[in-house]
Design an enzyme around this catalytic site. Sequence first.
Site, PDB file in Angstrom:
ATOM      1  N   CYS A   2       0.819  -1.206   0.000  1.00  0.00           N
ATOM      2  CA  CYS A   2       0.000   0.000   0.000  1.00  0.00           C
ATOM      3  C   CYS A   2       0.857   1.263   0.000  1.00  0.00           C
ATOM      4  O   CYS A   2       1.925   1.295   0.603  1.00  0.00           O
ATOM      5  CB  CYS A   2      -0.883   0.036   1.234  1.00  0.00           C
ATOM      6  SG  CYS A   2      -1.834  -1.449   1.469  1.00  0.00           S
ATOM      7  N   ARG A  27       5.068   0.285  -6.041  1.00  0.00           N
ATOM      8  CA  ARG A  27       5.040  -0.558  -4.841  1.00  0.00           C
ATOM      9  C   ARG A  27       4.100  -1.751  -4.998  1.00  0.00           C
ATOM     10  O   ARG A  27       4.187  -2.702  -4.228  1.00  0.00           O
ATOM     11  CB  ARG A  27       4.576   0.275  -3.637  1.00  0.00           C
ATOM     12  CG  ARG A  27       5.506   1.400  -3.290  1.00  0.00           C
ATOM     13  CD  ARG A  27       4.862   2.362  -2.326  1.00  0.00           C
ATOM     14  NE  ARG A  27       4.711   1.820  -0.996  1.00  0.00           N
ATOM     15  CZ  ARG A  27       5.611   1.934  -0.026  1.00  0.00           C
ATOM     16  NH1 ARG A  27       6.714   2.598  -0.242  1.00  0.00           N
ATOM     17  NH2 ARG A  27       5.408   1.422   1.161  1.00  0.00           N
ATOM     18  N   TRP A  74      -2.968  -2.739  -1.582  1.00  0.00           N
ATOM     19  CA  TRP A  74      -2.575  -4.107  -1.947  1.00  0.00           C
ATOM     20  C   TRP A  74      -3.335  -4.994  -0.973  1.00  0.00           C
ATOM     21  O   TRP A  74      -3.057  -4.996   0.227  1.00  0.00           O
ATOM     22  CB  TRP A  74      -1.058  -4.254  -1.800  1.00  0.00           C
ATOM     23  CG  TRP A  74      -0.508  -5.538  -2.313  1.00  0.00           C
ATOM     24  CD1 TRP A  74      -0.119  -5.814  -3.601  1.00  0.00           C
ATOM     25  CD2 TRP A  74      -0.266  -6.727  -1.567  1.00  0.00           C
ATOM     26  NE1 TRP A  74       0.353  -7.099  -3.685  1.00  0.00           N
ATOM     27  CE2 TRP A  74       0.272  -7.683  -2.453  1.00  0.00           C
ATOM     28  CE3 TRP A  74      -0.447  -7.096  -0.226  1.00  0.00           C
ATOM     29  CZ2 TRP A  74       0.629  -8.967  -2.054  1.00  0.00           C
ATOM     30  CZ3 TRP A  74      -0.099  -8.380   0.165  1.00  0.00           C
ATOM     31  CH2 TRP A  74       0.433  -9.296  -0.743  1.00  0.00           C
ATOM     32  N   ASN A 100      -1.762   1.623   5.840  1.00  0.00           N
ATOM     33  CA  ASN A 100      -0.827   0.627   5.318  1.00  0.00           C
ATOM     34  C   ASN A 100      -0.461  -0.277   6.494  1.00  0.00           C
ATOM     35  O   ASN A 100      -0.203   0.215   7.590  1.00  0.00           O
ATOM     36  CB  ASN A 100       0.415   1.370   4.791  1.00  0.00           C
ATOM     37  CG  ASN A 100       1.477   0.437   4.249  1.00  0.00           C
ATOM     38  OD1 ASN A 100       1.262  -0.762   4.155  1.00  0.00           O
ATOM     39  ND2 ASN A 100       2.618   1.006   3.885  1.00  0.00           N
ATOM     40  N   GLY A 101      -0.461  -1.602   6.277  1.00  0.00           N
ATOM     41  CA  GLY A 101      -0.102  -2.509   7.369  1.00  0.00           C
ATOM     42  C   GLY A 101      -1.290  -3.368   7.770  1.00  0.00           C
ATOM     43  O   GLY A 101      -2.255  -3.499   7.010  1.00  0.00           O
ATOM     44  N   GLU A 483      17.873 -17.485  -8.591  1.00  0.00           N
ATOM     45  CA  GLU A 483      17.486 -16.120  -8.948  1.00  0.00           C
ATOM     46  C   GLU A 483      16.903 -16.079 -10.370  1.00  0.00           C
ATOM     47  O   GLU A 483      15.904 -15.404 -10.612  1.00  0.00           O
ATOM     48  CB  GLU A 483      18.708 -15.189  -8.816  1.00  0.00           C
ATOM     49  CG  GLU A 483      18.507 -13.760  -9.243  1.00  0.00           C
ATOM     50  CD  GLU A 483      17.393 -13.024  -8.484  1.00  0.00           C
ATOM     51  OE1 GLU A 483      16.868 -13.541  -7.499  1.00  0.00           O
ATOM     52  OE2 GLU A 483      17.033 -11.926  -8.948  1.00  0.00           O
ATOM     53  N   LYS A 487      13.135 -14.764 -11.156  1.00  0.00           N
ATOM     54  CA  LYS A 487      12.851 -13.657 -12.099  1.00  0.00           C
ATOM     55  C   LYS A 487      11.824 -14.101 -13.120  1.00  0.00           C
ATOM     56  O   LYS A 487      10.866 -13.398 -13.412  1.00  0.00           O
ATOM     57  CB  LYS A 487      14.115 -13.221 -12.855  1.00  0.00           C
ATOM     58  CG  LYS A 487      15.112 -12.322 -12.204  1.00  0.00           C
ATOM     59  CD  LYS A 487      14.664 -10.951 -11.828  1.00  0.00           C
ATOM     60  CE  LYS A 487      14.003 -10.964 -10.493  1.00  0.00           C
ATOM     61  NZ  LYS A 487      14.788 -10.637  -9.340  1.00  0.00           N
ATOM     62  N   GLU A 490       8.218 -14.702 -11.610  1.00  0.00           N
ATOM     63  CA  GLU A 490       7.463 -13.562 -11.063  1.00  0.00           C
ATOM     64  C   GLU A 490       6.923 -12.638 -12.138  1.00  0.00           C
ATOM     65  O   GLU A 490       5.891 -12.012 -11.946  1.00  0.00           O
ATOM     66  CB  GLU A 490       8.267 -12.793 -10.012  1.00  0.00           C
ATOM     67  CG  GLU A 490       9.473 -12.069 -10.500  1.00  0.00           C
ATOM     68  CD  GLU A 490      10.244 -11.394  -9.358  1.00  0.00           C
ATOM     69  OE1 GLU A 490       9.635 -11.012  -8.351  1.00  0.00           O
ATOM     70  OE2 GLU A 490      11.464 -11.257  -9.492  1.00  0.00           O
ATOM     71  N   HIS A 506      18.271 -36.271  -8.066  1.00  0.00           N
ATOM     72  CA  HIS A 506      17.491 -36.694  -6.890  1.00  0.00           C
ATOM     73  C   HIS A 506      16.018 -36.337  -7.025  1.00  0.00           C
ATOM     74  O   HIS A 506      15.322 -36.240  -6.022  1.00  0.00           O
ATOM     75  CB  HIS A 506      18.090 -36.080  -5.621  1.00  0.00           C
ATOM     76  CG  HIS A 506      19.490 -36.534  -5.373  1.00  0.00           C
ATOM     77  ND1 HIS A 506      19.793 -37.762  -4.845  1.00  0.00           N
ATOM     78  CD2 HIS A 506      20.675 -35.934  -5.646  1.00  0.00           C
ATOM     79  CE1 HIS A 506      21.113 -37.904  -4.776  1.00  0.00           C
ATOM     80  NE2 HIS A 506      21.671 -36.809  -5.260  1.00  0.00           N
ATOM     81  N   LYS A 605       6.402  -4.141  -4.400  1.00  0.00           N
ATOM     82  CA  LYS A 605       7.834  -3.824  -4.400  1.00  0.00           C
ATOM     83  C   LYS A 605       8.421  -3.893  -2.992  1.00  0.00           C
ATOM     84  O   LYS A 605       9.511  -4.394  -2.804  1.00  0.00           O
ATOM     85  CB  LYS A 605       8.036  -2.424  -5.001  1.00  0.00           C
ATOM     86  CG  LYS A 605       9.487  -2.015  -5.143  1.00  0.00           C
ATOM     87  CD  LYS A 605      10.175  -2.828  -6.210  1.00  0.00           C
ATOM     88  CE  LYS A 605      11.658  -2.596  -6.297  1.00  0.00           C
ATOM     89  NZ  LYS A 605      12.379  -3.690  -6.940  1.00  0.00           N
TER      90      LYS A 605
HETATM   91  C1  F6R Z   1      12.178 -10.358  -6.560  1.00  0.00           C
HETATM   92  C2  F6R Z   1      12.017  -9.400  -5.500  1.00  0.00           C
HETATM   93  C3  F6R Z   1      11.679  -9.892  -4.143  1.00  0.00           C
HETATM   94  C4  F6R Z   1      12.494  -9.127  -3.108  1.00  0.00           C
HETATM   95  C5  F6R Z   1      12.073  -9.522  -1.686  1.00  0.00           C
HETATM   96  C6  F6R Z   1      12.925  -8.836  -0.637  1.00  0.00           C
HETATM   97  O1  F6R Z   1      12.487  -9.738  -7.768  1.00  0.00           O
HETATM   98  O2  F6R Z   1      12.133  -8.220  -5.708  1.00  0.00           O
HETATM   99  O3  F6R Z   1      11.893 -11.257  -4.022  1.00  0.00           O
HETATM  100  O4  F6R Z   1      13.849  -9.390  -3.306  1.00  0.00           O
HETATM  101  O5  F6R Z   1      10.733  -9.148  -1.493  1.00  0.00           O
HETATM  102  O6  F6R Z   1      12.871  -7.467  -0.781  1.00  0.00           O
HETATM  103  P1  F6R Z   1      13.934  -6.496  -0.142  1.00  0.00           P
HETATM  104  O7  F6R Z   1      15.232  -6.733  -0.813  1.00  0.00           O
HETATM  105  O8  F6R Z   1      13.386  -5.135  -0.423  1.00  0.00           O
HETATM  106  O9  F6R Z   1      13.978  -6.805   1.315  1.00  0.00           O
END
Ligand code: F6R
Length: 610
Positions: A2, A27, A74, A100-101, A483, A487, A490, A506, A605
Amino acid sequence: MCGIVGYVGSKLADSVLLFGLYRLEYRGYDSAGVAVIDEGEIEVRKDQGKIRNLEKLLKEHPVEGNLGIGHTRWATHGEPNSVNAHPQFDTTKSIAVVHNGIIENFDTIRRDLQKKNVIFVSETDTEVIPQLLNFFGKEIKNDYELLKKTIESLHGRFAFLVIMENKPDKIFFSRNGSPLVYGRSEGEGFLVSDSSAFIASVKEQYFIKDGEWGWISKAGIEIFDQEGNKIVPILTSVDHDLTQYEKNGFDHFMLKEIFEQPSVVQKIIDNRITAEGKIHFPELALSNDFQAKLFRVVFTSAGTSLHAAMIGKLYIERFAKIMTEVEFSSEFRYRNPILEGDTLVVAISQSGETADTLASIHSAKAKFLKVLSFVNHLNSSIGRESTGIVNLFAGTEIGVASTKAYVAELVNLLLYSLYLGKLKWIVSDEEIGLILEEIKKLPSQIESILSKAEDIRKIAVEMREKRDFIFLGRSFEHPTALEGALKLKEISYAHASGYAGGEFKHGPIALVSKEVPVICICPKNEVYIKMVSNLEEVRARNGIIFSIYTEGDTHVPSLSNYSFSIPECSEYIVPILSVIPLQLLAYYVAIAKGCEPDQPRNLAKAVTVE
Ligand code: F6R
């Protein structure tokens, strides 16, 4: 997650709120709304979906007024529809709240109020805030007492703003765990989730701390601590680097940020390596004595930052010979881990606001441990609450999928592990010098990978119909495999899983078929031969292979259906380069499938709630 914007001044509030909401769009959200005090009455416009829906609504049904609050939601409690969108109200519709929260005791408050005939209309936890204010406000007429009593009734992590028809000059606020920043310019006040939502005239800001609450008006801010004592906020200047919020000719922020990686790495080099070839962390704030005696390092982080931590562990074990563990912050916080002296807890977080990582810091600090955080925003909650800090220098990341921040995390972790290794007399100046020379080559090496982005795009187009992918890597490339898979899933919504190459037999090998491409990261390193065995295993089962290999190697491409080379370098440098084609692959698969990479569904985000 949010986003919150509040404005009081002489401009039309709706336009300032919309500007701020668009800035907070990155966000992640699923509905948006504003409430403005217009000729003494609260007018609300809100809708599900994108902010442009709200903008359309405001064009069709304009509001006038110079004080208001806005929100991007959100969904946590209740589906993302216009009833659950914020602002939320009390029954008289004279109090509006954005939040927010999570209010953890909302159900108890709601039941209590329902017994007193208060009627709730939404499924949100937020609605208890205006309803409580209305309920207590029948008896309590003093702003200070009313807000204090309401806040004391709420449990959880939150930041909220309130406007009231009978107090039309003020925006009330409270922060307890979710970010909130006050901004000031001549005759104007702002309250926002992060400073990117400030208009250009805002020159001074104050990061509201947990437990603080109060109100703003055109005249300024009145602010109190948790106990209700008045405090004097110290304002700092606002850095308006507008280039961060423009796509600069790229179709998406994600692509722009992938292409910014050479300059991000250059900035780290410029700030961390002195002209004399020494590594320095001026902002670190941990004593050399303490670091030299470290016995154990525990990383805590989430998602992409956790993958960076996994590589950080390998760096620290290799160069500083310190026992290192990596913990999901969501597990660490509830596990009551064994932590004792001479242990450094290291939090890695791009946003600096991830709720679980913040809670992990709290549990470490409760055991009197020092916490070092690697963050992109020094003023973030994680940055401010840590003992020591490392600035990532990635610049604001807008695309929800983390790219340049990940590479910045890796480069800073490599430099920090060399720094620790030197403090502990484990790594020689000569070895450090050789690795620094390699780091200095990174910007041009990344450029050379990016110059071949079109090759990845063509491969992505051929793979766009695939619904499942496997990523394999070993040693430093195991986290890269995780990773790459994260990517891809997501932003393209294809299912992808990353595995250590040795784990392939395995279980995951059962999935190999023409429908499940296997992405193999097999640079020339100590485990090259082992990765080649993985390629052979896939080939023997007629699987499809896309490999990342070292320039000059002819064997790996000959075993692969698709391949992409990265420059020759030491194994410490490879993960910083090998992830870049995987970021591009994810981006181009998403584009080929018609997905929106900057705002993938359901993702936020900054994950500021659990
Ligand atoms: C993936 C991504 C998330 C963040 C995770 C931690 O692309 O962005 O997996 O890495 O939510 O976020 P931070 O680094 O902001 O603590």
